[in-house]
Design a protein around this motif. Structure first.
Motif: not given
Length: 297
Positions: A174, A203, A205, A216
Motif C-alpha cells: 500500500a 482504512r 483493505f 482501501g
C-alpha cells in the motif's frame, strides 16, 4: 506518586456495544514512561512488553508477580511489536530502521531493513499472517527528530505498508497513505485495517489470495485527535487507540462505544489466559483493564 489504579469510563454509542463491559478502574502497572507504545502479550512468558521510546528501553510486566523491569536497554528505539506463532518477539525499531525478531535464546535476527536497496523510514507497527508473512507500516516519525530515534532524511520517498514473506522477500502493498501506523487483520485474514494517523483515517483493505491489497476505502475518521494502534476482537469489533482512549467500531465502521482514559492512548493488546485483559499504553502509563471482549491472537 502514580496511583495504583484510575477510574475509567465505558461510553456506549450504539446498542450493539451492550455485550462489551469491563472494569470501572484500570490498574496502573507502570506510570513513569515518556511515551509508551507497542504492548505485546506473551502467553508463554505471561509477560507484557512495551516500549518507552524516548528513553530507548523496552519494559516488561510480569503477570504472575506484578513486577515491572527493563527487558532491553538500549532498546533500539523500538515501537510496535507482536508475538509470532512460534512465540518469538517481533518488533519495529526506529533506531536501526528495521523489523527484527528475538529468538528464544535472545539473539536478534533482522527480518527487513530495506526495500529496493533503500533504508526504511522508521518501521512503526506490525502483524503476522497465518502464512508466516509479516506486515508492517513505515511512517517517518522515528527520523523526524532525535526524540524517538535518529534524525535522518528519508531514502524511499514515501510512507508505505509492506509485507515480508517467509523467504525474505519484501513487497510494498500500500502506497497511498500519509503516515501509516497501526494495522490488524480480521479473523479470516481477508481484511486488513490500517490507521493513517496524519489524516485521522482508518482504512479497510481487501487481502487477496496472493497477498495483494485492493480497496482501501476510509472506514472511519477519528473524532478525537487521530488513530494510532488498532486490534480486532473475536466478535469482529475494531479497537482503535485515540487521544481520548479506545474507540470500538463495528466492521461496518459504526462507532459502537469508547473506553475513556485520562491520557492520550497510543496502542493496545489483548492478553491474559483468556485474552480478555486489555493492556493499554497511554502516554506515560501502562494500564490493564479486564473486559468481556476477547481479542484475536
Amino acid at each position: 506518586m502514580t496511583p495504583d489504579r484510575i477510574r475509567v469510563q465505558w461510553q456506549s454509542h450504539d446498542d450493539r456495544f451492550a455485550p462489551v463491559r469491563g472494569d470501572r478502574f484500570a490498574a496502573v502497572l507502570f506510570g513513569e514512561g515518556s511515551w509508551l507504545e507497542g504492548p505485546a502479550y506473551s502467553p508463554a512468558w505471561r509477560t507484557v512488553l512495551c516500549s518507552d521510546i524516548p528513553n530507548d528501553r523496552v519494559l516488561s510486566f510480569d503477570e504472575a508477580s506484578g513486577a515491572v523491569g527493563v527487558w532491553r536497554s538500549p532498546g533500539g528505539y523500538a515501537n510496535g511489536r507482536t508475538v509470532d506463532r512460534a512465540g518469538r518477539m517481533l518488533q519495529c525499531e526506529h533506531g536501526s530502521r528495521s523489523v527484527t525478531r528475538t529468538e528464544p535464546d535472545g539473539t536478534v535476527t533482522v527480518l527487513a531493513d530495506r526495500w529496493e536497496g533503500k533504508r526504511f523510514n522508521s518501521p512503526n507497527d506490525l502483524v503476522e499472517h497465518s502464512d508466516g508473512s509479516v506486515w508492517f507500516t513505515d511512517p517517518t516519525y522515528g527520523i523526524q527528530s532525535d526524540y524517538e530515534g535518529f534524525a535522518a532524511d528519508p531514502e524511499i520517498g514515501g510512507n508505505h505498508v509492506y509485507r515480508r514473506d517467509p523467504d525474505g522477500t519484501v513487497t510494498r502493498v500500500a502506497a497511498d497513505l500519509a503516515q501509516p501506523n497501526g494495522l490488524a487483520f480480521s479473523a479470516d485474514e481477508r481484511t486488513l485495517y490500517v490507521t493513517d494517523t496524519e489524516r485521522a483515517h482508518l482504512r479497510r483493505f481487501d487481502v487477496g489470495p496472493d497477498g495483494a491489497l485492493t480497496g482501501g476505502e476510509v472506514l472511519a475518521t477519528c473524532d478525537a485527535g487521530a488513530w494510532d494502534g488498532v486490534r480486532v476482537d473475536t466478535a469482529g469489533r475494531i479497537w482503535g487507540a485515540a487521544h481520548d482512549g479506545l474507540h470500538v467500531l463495528d466492521p461496518d465502521g459504526t462507532l459502537l462505544g469508547r473506553l475513556l482514559l485520562p491520557e492520550v492512548c497510543s496502542n493496545l493488546t489483548f492478553g491474559g489466559p483468556k485474552r480478555n485483559v486489555l493492556y493499554v499504553t497511554a502516554t506515560h502509563l501502562l494500564l490493564s483493564v479486564r473486559t468481556t471482549a476477547t481479542g484475536l491472537r
